[in-house]
Design an enzyme around this catalytic site. Structure first.
Site, PDB file in Angstrom:
ATOM      1  N   HIS A  69       0.864  -1.191   0.000  1.00 22.38           N
ATOM      2  CA  HIS A  69       0.000   0.000   0.000  1.00 22.38           C
ATOM      3  C   HIS A  69       0.903   1.245   0.000  1.00 22.38           C
ATOM      4  O   HIS A  69       1.959   1.237   0.649  1.00 22.38           O
ATOM      5  CB  HIS A  69      -0.867  -0.025   1.261  1.00 22.38           C
ATOM      6  CG  HIS A  69      -2.072   0.862   1.208  1.00 22.38           C
ATOM      7  ND1 HIS A  69      -1.995   2.237   1.115  1.00 22.38           N
ATOM      8  CD2 HIS A  69      -3.388   0.561   1.259  1.00 22.38           C
ATOM      9  CE1 HIS A  69      -3.208   2.733   1.115  1.00 22.38           C
ATOM     10  NE2 HIS A  69      -4.077   1.763   1.192  1.00 22.38           N
ATOM     11  N   GLY A 113       0.332  -5.029   1.716  1.00 22.51           N
ATOM     12  CA  GLY A 113      -0.862  -5.250   0.902  1.00 22.51           C
ATOM     13  C   GLY A 113      -0.542  -5.929  -0.421  1.00 22.51           C
ATOM     14  O   GLY A 113      -1.363  -6.632  -0.993  1.00 22.51           O
ATOM     15  N   TYR A 143      -5.176  -4.698   9.883  1.00 26.29           N
ATOM     16  CA  TYR A 143      -5.583  -5.275   8.604  1.00 26.29           C
ATOM     17  C   TYR A 143      -7.075  -5.584   8.632  1.00 26.29           C
ATOM     18  O   TYR A 143      -7.695  -5.688   9.687  1.00 26.29           O
ATOM     19  CB  TYR A 143      -4.740  -6.517   8.265  1.00 26.29           C
ATOM     20  CG  TYR A 143      -4.420  -6.588   6.792  1.00 26.29           C
ATOM     21  CD1 TYR A 143      -3.525  -5.663   6.241  1.00 26.29           C
ATOM     22  CD2 TYR A 143      -5.032  -7.480   5.953  1.00 26.29           C
ATOM     23  CE1 TYR A 143      -3.242  -5.682   4.882  1.00 26.29           C
ATOM     24  CE2 TYR A 143      -4.759  -7.501   4.586  1.00 26.29           C
ATOM     25  CZ  TYR A 143      -3.864  -6.591   4.063  1.00 26.29           C
ATOM     26  OH  TYR A 143      -3.598  -6.597   2.712  1.00 26.29           O
TER      27      TYR A 143
HETATM   28  O1  YXS Z   1      12.597   8.621  -0.023  1.00 22.26           O
HETATM   29  P1  YXS Z   1      11.961   8.571  -1.382  1.00 22.26           P
HETATM   30  O2  YXS Z   1      11.071   9.733  -1.672  1.00 22.26           O
HETATM   31  O3  YXS Z   1      12.918   8.203  -2.478  1.00 22.26           O
HETATM   32  O4  YXS Z   1      10.907   7.312  -1.340  1.00 22.26           O
HETATM   33  C1  YXS Z   1      11.397   6.029  -0.998  1.00 22.26           C
HETATM   34  C2  YXS Z   1      10.346   5.365  -0.154  1.00 22.26           C
HETATM   35  O5  YXS Z   1       9.729   6.236   0.755  1.00 22.26           O
HETATM   36  C3  YXS Z   1       9.347   4.934  -1.213  1.00 22.26           C
HETATM   37  N1  YXS Z   1       8.526   3.819  -0.742  1.00 22.26           N
HETATM   38  C4  YXS Z   1       7.218   3.919  -0.466  1.00 22.26           C
HETATM   39  N2  YXS Z   1       6.376   4.973  -0.534  1.00 22.26           N
HETATM   40  C5  YXS Z   1       5.085   4.745  -0.162  1.00 22.26           C
HETATM   41  N3  YXS Z   1       4.627   3.547   0.256  1.00 22.26           N
HETATM   42  C6  YXS Z   1       5.441   2.466   0.328  1.00 22.26           C
HETATM   43  N4  YXS Z   1       4.943   1.282   0.705  1.00 22.26           N
HETATM   44  C7  YXS Z   1       6.810   2.643  -0.043  1.00 22.26           C
HETATM   45  N5  YXS Z   1       7.896   1.815  -0.069  1.00 22.26           N
HETATM   46  C8  YXS Z   1       8.922   2.563  -0.509  1.00 22.26           C
HETATM   47  O6  YXS Z   1      10.118   4.516  -2.318  1.00 22.26           O
HETATM   48  C9  YXS Z   1      11.394   5.194  -2.289  1.00 22.26           C
HETATM   49  C10 YXS Z   1      12.489   4.161  -2.293  1.00 22.26           C
HETATM   50  O7  YXS Z   1      12.344   3.458  -1.073  1.00 22.26           O
HETATM   51  P2  YXS Z   1      13.629   2.890  -0.318  1.00 22.26           P
HETATM   52  O8  YXS Z   1      14.729   3.917  -0.394  1.00 22.26           O
HETATM   53  O9  YXS Z   1      13.182   2.429   1.009  1.00 22.26           O
HETATM   54  O10 YXS Z   1      14.000   1.643  -1.241  1.00 22.26           O
HETATM   55  P3  YXS Z   1      14.891   0.380  -0.848  1.00 22.26           P
HETATM   56  O11 YXS Z   1      15.158  -0.311  -2.146  1.00 22.26           O
HETATM   57  O12 YXS Z   1      16.011   0.807   0.018  1.00 22.26           O
HETATM   58  O13 YXS Z   1      13.944  -0.522   0.063  1.00 22.26           O
HETATM   59  C11 YXS Z   1      12.815  -1.147  -0.550  1.00 22.26           C
HETATM   60  C12 YXS Z   1      11.844  -1.594   0.578  1.00 22.26           C
HETATM   61  C13 YXS Z   1      10.559  -2.127  -0.085  1.00 22.26           C
HETATM   62  C14 YXS Z   1      12.502  -2.697   1.447  1.00 22.26           C
HETATM   63  C15 YXS Z   1      11.527  -0.360   1.451  1.00 22.26           C
HETATM   64  O14 YXS Z   1      11.113   0.703   0.572  1.00 22.26           O
HETATM   65  C16 YXS Z   1      10.406  -0.650   2.409  1.00 22.26           C
HETATM   66  O15 YXS Z   1      10.601  -1.292   3.442  1.00 22.26           O
HETATM   67  N6  YXS Z   1       9.185  -0.167   2.032  1.00 22.26           N
HETATM   68  C17 YXS Z   1       7.994  -0.345   2.891  1.00 22.26           C
HETATM   69  C18 YXS Z   1       7.510  -1.795   2.852  1.00 22.26           C
HETATM   70  C19 YXS Z   1       6.267  -1.893   3.722  1.00 22.26           C
HETATM   71  O16 YXS Z   1       6.339  -1.882   4.947  1.00 22.26           O
HETATM   72  N7  YXS Z   1       5.115  -1.931   3.038  1.00 22.26           N
HETATM   73  C20 YXS Z   1       3.804  -1.933   3.755  1.00 22.26           C
HETATM   74  C21 YXS Z   1       3.048  -0.698   3.324  1.00 22.26           C
HETATM   75  S1  YXS Z   1       1.544  -0.584   4.223  1.00 22.26           S
HETATM   76  C22 YXS Z   1       0.596  -1.857   3.631  1.00 22.26           C
HETATM   77  O17 YXS Z   1       0.899  -2.449   2.611  1.00 22.26           O
HETATM   78  C23 YXS Z   1      -0.604  -2.257   4.360  1.00 22.26           C
HETATM   79  C24 YXS Z   1      -1.435  -1.087   4.778  1.00 22.26           C
HETATM   80  S2  YXS Z   1      -0.192  -3.237   5.753  1.00 22.26           S
HETATM   81  O18 YXS Z   1       0.916  -2.524   6.403  1.00 22.26           O
HETATM   82  O19 YXS Z   1      -1.304  -3.280   6.598  1.00 22.26           O
HETATM   83  O20 YXS Z   1       0.256  -4.497   5.233  1.00 22.26           O
END
Ligand code: YXS
Length: 264
Positions: A69, A113, A143
């Site tokens: 998400h 998500g 969730y």
């Molecule tokens: O700093 P900038 O502007 O370059 O942006 C960064 C991150 O903020 C952005 N980004 C996201 N923006 C919005 N929503 C996200 N889910 C998201 N994930 C990443 O993308 C730019 C690059 O991210 P960065 O520097 O962290 O990349 P990386 O290659 O070092 O690491 C990739 C990840 C995926 C390991 C890391 O971005 C990460 O941990 N992302 C969040 C994963 C996560 O927790 N997703 C759950 C989202 S909430 C959801 O899905 C449900 C509501 S729930 O939580 O209930 O399951």
């Protein structure tokens, strides 16, 4: 309009196979409202073109299939973050209701998500680089009920509890061993293996497949939950998305620091 998707329509007509490629790498294919809107429009176009199978994938060699998400779109004004009209909910229902099989071809990390999106697909074929993380506990998100049902239908309850409570990624090899994904295929054979399965499906009876997919959707969604039980869960979820911890989880993500959850 920025396009986050590459719809490989050439293949689409050749063998009734539609391919949707997530293509928003700078945000790690986060499932923003804009990206989900494009995905749903593409599914609708493919249904109109009577494709017989859809492959949902990221770009070749992706380190992140989707980061889940779009956290920037999670509401902080007391609204349910995963209500009926949330884009992620729309996408999951679109996949579940789509009248032909959707194959998730996965390389790289699948987060939050996006994990539900992949597990809502009918078949999951993953490369060894694939990982799967159920992340609500990482962000303090409550969730939603149908989402938990998707997870429960994808793996043993004990595995789902471990994934939900630890929010740690599970690797593709373990995911295949547990039966959470259909096939673990080496990176360079992934596309050919997926294409072959898509062609086999496309050569079978679309009407028979359509009714079996809908039968299985109805049967796996047939959960005996009383109105009182549903209301109780919604009340518990409200406490979470009204909590300081929910706000802290999102703020910590935006500030790129570990969250400090107080339990309030
Ligand atoms: O700093 P900038 O502007 O370059 O942006 C960064 C991150 O903020 C952005 N980004 C996201 N923006 C919005 N929503 C996200 N889910 C998201 N994930 C990443 O993308 C730019 C690059 O991210 P960065 O520097 O962290 O990349 P990386 O290659 O070092 O690491 C990739 C990840 C995926 C390991 C890391 O971005 C990460 O941990 N992302 C969040 C994963 C996560 O927790 N997703 C759950 C989202 S909430 C959801 O899905 C449900 C509501 S729930 O939580 O209930 O399951």
């Amino acid at each position: 309009m920025t396009s986050y998707l590459i719809m490989a329509d050439a293949k689409w007509y050749e063998a009734s196979i539609g391919t949707l490629t997530l293509n928003n790498p700078h945000k790690r294919n986060a499932l923003s409202e804009a990206l989900v809107r494009e995905l749903i429009a593409s599914f609708e176009a493919m249904q109109a073109a009577e494709v017989r199978v859809v492959v949902l994938r990221a770009a070749s060699g992706a380190k992140v299939w989707s980061a889940g998400h779009d956290v920037d779109e999670l509401p902080l004004d007391g609204r349910d973050p995963l209500g009926w009209d949330d884009p992620l909910r729309h996408l999951v229902r679109t996949i579940e209701n789509f009248p032909c099989p959707v194959i998730a071809m996965v390389e790289g990390g699948v987060w939050g998500g996006a994990c539900e999106v992949v597990l809502a697909c009918d078949v999951v074929i993953a490369a060894p680089s694939a990982t799967f993380a159920v992340t609500p506990a990482r962000l303090g998100v409550p969730y939603n009920v149908s989402g938990m049902n998707t997870f429960m239908n994808a793996a043993n309850i004990r595995i789902i509890k471990e994934m939900a409570f630890t929010a740690q990624p599970v690797g593709a090899e373990r995911a295949e061993r547990m039966g959470m994904i259909n096939h673990l295929v080496g990176g360079d054979e992934l596309l050919a293996f997926t294409d072959n399965m898509a062609r086999v499906i496309a050569g079978n009876s679309p009407l028979s497949i359509r009714v079996m997919k809908e039968q299985l959707r109805v049967l796996t969604g047939a959960n005996p939950m009383t109105p009182r039980g549903f209301e109780r869960i919604q009340g518990l979820r409200r406490i979470v998305y009204d909590s300081a911890d929910y706000r802290e989880g999102i703020l910590a993500f935006k500030e790129k620091r570990p969250p400090k959850f107080s339990g309030r």
